[in-house]
Design a protein around this motif. Structure first.
Motif, PDB file in Angstrom:
ATOM      1  N   VAL A  85       0.803  -1.229   0.000  1.00 48.78           N
ATOM      2  CA  VAL A  85       0.000   0.000   0.000  1.00 48.78           C
ATOM      3  C   VAL A  85       0.835   1.278   0.000  1.00 48.78           C
ATOM      4  CG1 VAL A  85      -2.130  -0.830   1.063  1.00 48.78           C
ATOM      5  CG2 VAL A  85      -0.207  -0.173   2.514  1.00 48.78           C
ATOM      6  N   GLY A  86       2.127   1.171   0.207  1.00 46.00           N
ATOM      7  CA  GLY A  86       2.935   2.403   0.300  1.00 46.00           C
ATOM      8  C   GLY A  86       4.202   2.291  -0.518  1.00 46.00           C
TER       9      GLY A  86
ATOM     10  N   ASN B 167       2.429   5.874  12.390  1.00 45.41           N
ATOM     11  CA  ASN B 167       3.660   6.134  11.658  1.00 45.41           C
ATOM     12  C   ASN B 167       4.840   6.001  12.632  1.00 45.41           C
ATOM     13  OD1 ASN B 167       5.923   7.414  10.613  1.00 45.41           O
ATOM     14  ND2 ASN B 167       4.737   8.894   9.450  1.00 45.41           N
TER      15      ASN B 167
ATOM     16  N   SER C 229       8.861   5.988  12.781  1.00 48.11           N
ATOM     17  CA  SER C 229      10.089   6.218  12.020  1.00 48.11           C
ATOM     18  C   SER C 229      11.298   5.665  12.768  1.00 48.11           C
ATOM     19  CB  SER C 229      10.260   7.706  11.729  1.00 48.11           C
ATOM     20  OG  SER C 229      11.465   7.954  11.048  1.00 48.11           O
TER      21      SER C 229
ATOM     22  N   LYS D 155      11.701   8.077  20.148  1.00 45.75           N
ATOM     23  CA  LYS D 155      12.373   9.370  20.112  1.00 45.75           C
ATOM     24  C   LYS D 155      11.823  10.329  19.058  1.00 45.75           C
ATOM     25  CE  LYS D 155      16.676   7.355  21.774  1.00 45.75           C
ATOM     26  NZ  LYS D 155      15.825   6.567  22.672  1.00 45.75           N
ATOM     27  N   CYS D 156      11.464   9.802  17.902  1.00 41.85           N
ATOM     28  CA  CYS D 156      11.173  10.705  16.778  1.00 41.85           C
ATOM     29  C   CYS D 156       9.799  11.342  16.865  1.00 41.85           C
ATOM     30  CB  CYS D 156      11.341   9.973  15.460  1.00 41.85           C
ATOM     31  SG  CYS D 156       9.950   8.909  15.039  1.00 41.85           S
TER      32      CYS D 156
ATOM     33  N   HIS E 290       6.687  10.525  15.996  1.00 39.12           N
ATOM     34  CA  HIS E 290       5.583  10.366  15.034  1.00 39.12           C
ATOM     35  C   HIS E 290       4.435   9.497  15.495  1.00 39.12           C
ATOM     36  CE1 HIS E 290       8.899  11.884  12.665  1.00 39.12           C
ATOM     37  NE2 HIS E 290       7.999  12.293  11.799  1.00 39.12           N
TER      38      HIS E 290
ATOM     39  N   ASP F 147      -7.863   6.368  14.024  1.00 44.10           N
ATOM     40  CA  ASP F 147      -7.840   7.145  12.769  1.00 44.10           C
ATOM     41  C   ASP F 147      -6.525   6.932  12.032  1.00 44.10           C
ATOM     42  OD1 ASP F 147     -10.320   8.171  13.198  1.00 44.10           O
ATOM     43  OD2 ASP F 147      -9.586   9.907  14.300  1.00 44.10           O
TER      44      ASP F 147
ATOM     45  N   CYS G 197      11.321  16.096  17.773  1.00 45.05           N
ATOM     46  CA  CYS G 197      10.908  15.173  16.707  1.00 45.05           C
ATOM     47  C   CYS G 197      11.851  15.205  15.501  1.00 45.05           C
ATOM     48  CB  CYS G 197       9.498  15.499  16.243  1.00 45.05           C
ATOM     49  SG  CYS G 197       8.265  15.036  17.462  1.00 45.05           S
ATOM     50  N   PHE G 198      12.002  14.049  14.908  1.00 44.88           N
ATOM     51  CA  PHE G 198      12.828  13.938  13.701  1.00 44.88           C
ATOM     52  C   PHE G 198      12.308  12.790  12.858  1.00 44.88           C
ATOM     53  CE2 PHE G 198      14.806  11.223  16.940  1.00 44.88           C
ATOM     54  CZ  PHE G 198      14.956  10.019  16.262  1.00 44.88           C
ATOM     55  N   TYR G 199      12.750  12.691  11.626  1.00 44.84           N
ATOM     56  CA  TYR G 199      12.486  11.475  10.872  1.00 44.84           C
ATOM     57  C   TYR G 199      13.784  10.983  10.251  1.00 44.84           C
ATOM     58  CZ  TYR G 199      12.370  13.810   6.274  1.00 44.84           C
ATOM     59  OH  TYR G 199      12.684  14.489   5.141  1.00 44.84           O
ATOM     60  N   LEU G 200      13.771   9.717   9.888  1.00 44.18           N
ATOM     61  CA  LEU G 200      14.954   9.115   9.297  1.00 44.18           C
ATOM     62  C   LEU G 200      14.766   9.081   7.787  1.00 44.18           C
ATOM     63  CD1 LEU G 200      15.432   6.139  11.789  1.00 44.18           C
ATOM     64  CD2 LEU G 200      16.703   8.303  11.741  1.00 44.18           C
TER      65      LEU G 200
ATOM     66  N   ASP H 248      11.934  17.261  12.357  1.00 42.38           N
ATOM     67  CA  ASP H 248      10.615  17.225  11.723  1.00 42.38           C
ATOM     68  C   ASP H 248       9.647  18.092  12.522  1.00 42.38           C
ATOM     69  OD1 ASP H 248       8.665  16.562   9.942  1.00 42.38           O
ATOM     70  OD2 ASP H 248       8.573  14.438  10.457  1.00 42.38           O
TER      71      ASP H 248
ATOM     72  N   ALA I 299       2.281  15.613   6.487  1.00 42.23           N
ATOM     73  CA  ALA I 299       2.853  14.278   6.283  1.00 42.23           C
ATOM     74  C   ALA I 299       3.405  13.666   7.570  1.00 42.23           C
ATOM     75  CB  ALA I 299       3.972  14.351   5.244  1.00 42.23           C
ATOM     76  N   TYR I 300       3.465  14.453   8.623  1.00 44.31           N
ATOM     77  CA  TYR I 300       4.149  14.012   9.852  1.00 44.31           C
ATOM     78  C   TYR I 300       3.667  12.659  10.362  1.00 44.31           C
ATOM     79  CZ  TYR I 300       5.419  14.093  14.846  1.00 44.31           C
ATOM     80  OH  TYR I 300       5.875  13.768  16.093  1.00 44.31           O
ATOM     81  N   ALA I 301       2.362  12.493  10.495  1.00 49.41           N
ATOM     82  CA  ALA I 301       1.850  11.242  11.079  1.00 49.41           C
ATOM     83  C   ALA I 301       1.265  10.322  10.016  1.00 49.41           C
ATOM     84  CB  ALA I 301       0.790  11.558  12.134  1.00 49.41           C
ATOM     85  N   ARG I 302       1.549  10.633   8.746  1.00 54.39           N
ATOM     86  CA  ARG I 302       0.934   9.887   7.647  1.00 54.39           C
ATOM     87  C   ARG I 302       1.386   8.428   7.606  1.00 54.39           C
ATOM     88  NH1 ARG I 302       1.961  12.720   2.208  1.00 54.39           N
ATOM     89  NH2 ARG I 302       3.922  11.581   2.337  1.00 54.39           N
ATOM     90  N   LEU I 303       0.434   7.566   7.330  1.00 53.44           N
ATOM     91  CA  LEU I 303       0.719   6.135   7.244  1.00 53.44           C
ATOM     92  C   LEU I 303       0.781   5.716   5.784  1.00 53.44           C
ATOM     93  CD1 LEU I 303      -1.918   5.193   9.899  1.00 53.44           C
ATOM     94  CD2 LEU I 303       0.501   4.628  10.122  1.00 53.44           C
ATOM     95  N   ALA I 304       1.258   4.472   5.565  1.00 56.03           N
ATOM     96  CA  ALA I 304       1.212   3.911   4.228  1.00 56.03           C
ATOM     97  C   ALA I 304      -0.233   3.970   3.756  1.00 56.03           C
ATOM     98  CB  ALA I 304       1.702   2.473   4.256  1.00 56.03           C
TER      99      ALA I 304
ATOM    100  N   PRO J  98      -3.881  10.492  10.859  1.00 53.37           N
ATOM    101  CA  PRO J  98      -4.833  10.704  11.942  1.00 53.37           C
ATOM    102  C   PRO J  98      -5.177  12.184  12.155  1.00 53.37           C
ATOM    103  CG  PRO J  98      -2.682  10.056  12.815  1.00 53.37           C
ATOM    104  CD  PRO J  98      -2.603   9.940  11.328  1.00 53.37           C
ATOM    105  N   ARG J  99      -4.367  13.081  11.615  1.00 52.52           N
ATOM    106  CA  ARG J  99      -4.632  14.509  11.828  1.00 52.52           C
ATOM    107  C   ARG J  99      -4.613  15.259  10.509  1.00 52.52           C
ATOM    108  NH1 ARG J  99      -1.505  12.917  16.227  1.00 52.52           N
ATOM    109  NH2 ARG J  99       0.462  13.470  15.234  1.00 52.52           N
TER     110      ARG J  99
ATOM    111  N   HIS K 267      -2.567  19.220  18.552  1.00 53.22           N
ATOM    112  CA  HIS K 267      -1.619  18.175  18.955  1.00 53.22           C
ATOM    113  C   HIS K 267      -0.358  18.796  19.554  1.00 53.22           C
ATOM    114  CE1 HIS K 267       0.528  14.366  18.932  1.00 53.22           C
ATOM    115  NE2 HIS K 267       1.560  15.008  18.427  1.00 53.22           N
TER     116      HIS K 267
END
Lengths: 273, 341
Positions: free
Chosen positions: A71-72, A235, A237, A242-243, A245, A273, B252-255, B272, B278-283, B288-289, B298
């Protein structure tokens, strides 16, 4: 140890489970032992990472299987461009899995939907390995249609055996005249007058909408929120708290979950959600 | 904590001594903002002791905005983290090293990059002398001078004297190594310092009176999730994420992976912002927001409800960096005020 460093893992087998779900069997350079319900970050070099709970038995240490719905970005790349022999990356395991010690001596009531059967298969393997320690294990599983049922061989075996009680349903069997099983969403088969609800535990894993209605159904059946174990998906990461998400209220799903009881989550919005 | 009186010349000696054994960063006023730069010998110490807090948050030196954290399949070598002395940060900045430590140095999976920098960091903080209208530390339970530790030495400027407070063993060692002429302080000086600190604290308090932020702001933040102020501010917000990036407490950060040839990549840890869609976006693109109003809520809920529940302090130090950074003039105090309505 660097928490962001994946371990190289050779892809040794690809198993098509359904039109949208594939199982990848991996042999990591060094074993990555996990507890059932914990998750790993699977990395496709140069493309990215995504979190998955292994679908294989936690008792098998040398290899692990991960079942994936495409899906991604990462999962579609796996489907389209990955072959046996490729080297992927795995890091983990992370978070809290199913507390099997707490399940012992109890009725275990499991509700799964779609690709949610992946973590549940790992749990079922772990339960079967020590089945006498649990009172009754009941599994209610729903798929979109008969073709979408994954792990057909295992499902067949579990249906025939008497170690656990498995019941299947499909949302719709309209184009599948051979289907002679139940039809309807999984909550329609979640009735069990014999289940020991008071001292039992329940487990839910599936797509968010299924998790929501299965949880409501379990509450309706009489389970308390702290008896309902959810496999949360957000999500994730970093995987190591720590991150930021995967936050739900004061919890990080990667660290305090992914398996969490509903009493911790019920006061926060965005849970399903 | 031990306190000593020193002259301006002694502070200069302390800085020179630190500069000999570490990289030394000091604040310098550039127009309206206070920037950071490498120390040079003829810098005037009294100016930098009195300067306003630096524009950049302290976290920049512990987890940089864009940093390589892994390579594949060959592992990267361990990072170098040379000794670093930071001079001139204020209590608002040093206070929340405790939050960053809590998150980044957990027992199970400590961030090794952060840990190395943290171990080699020496902090000389300074009491606030200047109060700007963005300051509101007193409204989140803090003070414009150090109260929660996390500094090695702190300097207070009192009339023509400087008072050094020692916050750690390393601080004692640094004083000894610089062979400073340390003088005992009298009770009178102690009282004067307390008075001066009280006066600055009152100034911060008074200028925030109109916001009327409740001491227990976590309660309305939890209860009043439908407050109209979130949607109201969402109309102005441009989703730049600046508030998060300059925040003393946000971590917060992303890899992100960059391909470098066949089955090989370099992995970066990049700051981040929870204000991005896009922060909490899932596949599958679900998030959720999806509404900006939810993301603004949030940010407030995480700082004033969730972190309070986890650690018993707010995820905000009242430094006002987010207020200065916001191109839409959104003031976090107005958000809190709105939540209380």
């Amino acid at each position: 140890m660097n928490p962001y460093q994946p371990v190289p893992a050779e892809l040794v087998e690809i198993i098509e489970e359904s039109p949208t779900i594939t199982t990848y069997r991996l042999s990591p350079e060094k074993p990555i032992p996990f507890a059932t319900g914990q998750f790993v970050e699977l990395c496709v070099p140069g493309v990215g990472e995504a979190p998955f709970t292994p679908s294989s038995s936690p008792l098998v240490k040398e290899e692990m299987e991960i079942s994936i719905m495409h899906v991604g970005e990462v999962t579609n790349h796996l489907k389209e461009k990955t072959q046996v022999g490729d080297v992927l990356g795995v890091r983990g395991p992370y978070g809290e899995g199913y507390p099997l010690e707490e399940f012992k001596g109890k009725d275990v009531y499991i509700a799964g939907g779609g690709v949610g059967l992946a973590p549940l298969r790992s749990l079922i393997y772990a339960l079967l390995a020590d089945i006498d320690s649990y009172k009754n294990v009941r599994v209610k599983f729903g798929a979109r249609n008969p073709e979408a049922i994954i792990y057909k061989d295992e499902v067949e075996k579990w249906l025939k055996g008497d170690e656990l009680e498995l019941q299947l349903t499909v949302d719709s069997a309209e184009d599948y005249p051979d289907w002679d099983g139940e039809e309807g969403v999984v909550t329609t088969i979640m009735e069990d007058p014999d289940a020991d609800i008071e001292s039992g535990v329940s487990v839910v894993c599936g797509p968010p909408i299924m998790m929501k209605f299965a949880t409501l159904k379990l509450l309706d059946m009489g389970y308390d929120p702290d008896q309902i174990y959810l496999s949360m998906e957000k999500n994730m990461s970093c995987g190591v708290g720590k991150c930021g998400h995967c936050g739900i209220g004061p919890y990080y799903v990667c660290k305090h979950g992914p398996v969490m009881t509903y009493d911790k989550l019920e006061d926060y919005d965005e849970v399903f959600d | 904590m031990d306190q000593y009186k020193v002259t301006a010349g002694e502070i200069n000696r302390l800085l020179k001594s630190q500069a000999e054994k570490s990289r030394l960063i000091i604040p310098i006023e550039e127009g309206e903002q206070v920037e950071l730069k490498e120390f040079r010998e003829n810098d005037n110490p009294s100016l930098i002791v009195d300067s306003f807090r630096p524009y950049d948050p302290l976290k920049t030196f512990l987890m940089s905005p864009f940093e390589e954290v892994a390579t594949f399949p060959e592992k990267m070598s361990e990072i170098e983290a040379p000794n670093l002395t930071l001079f001139g940060f204020k209590a608002c900045s040093t206070n929340h090293i405790r939050l960053l430590d809590e998150i980044m140095l957990d027992d199970e999976w400590p961030d090794v990059f952060y840990r190395k920098r943290r171990e080699n960091l020496f902090i000389i903080s300074c009491d606030c002398v200047e109060v700007r209208d963005t300051c509101f530390c007193t409204e989140v339970g803090l003070k414009p001078y150090p109260t929660t530790g996390n500094f090695d030495l702190n300097i207070s400027h009192l009339n023509d004297q400087f008072i050094i407070t020692v916050g750690s063993e390393e601080g004692h060692r640094a004083l000894a190594e610089a062979s400073l002429n340390l003088q005992e302080i009298s009770d009178e000086i102690r009282e004067n310092l307390q008075e001066q600190r009280q006066e600055i604290t009152e100034r911060v308090k008074n200028q925030n009176d109109d916001y009327g932020i409740d001491e227990k702001i976590h309660e309305p933040v939890r209860e009043n999730r439908d407050a109209g102020v979130f949607a109201e501010k969402a109309e102005d917000c441009v989703e730049c994420g600046g508030c998060n990036l300059v925040c003393s407490s946000c971590y917060c950060f992303y890899l992100a992976d960059r391909e470098v040839g066949e089955e090989a990549f370099r992995r970066f840890r990049v700051w981040d912002s929870c204000q991005y869609n896009a922060y909490a976006r899932l596949a599958g693109d679900e998030t959720p927001r999806p509404m900006l109003m939810q993301r603004i809520r949030h940010r407030i809920a995480h700082k004033f409800d969730y972190l309070k529940e986890s650690f018993d302090y707010y995820g905000c130090v009242g430094c006002g960096r987010c207020i200065s950074a916001c191109p839409a003039d959104i003031d976090i105090r107005e958000l809190l005020q709105g939540v209380q309505k």
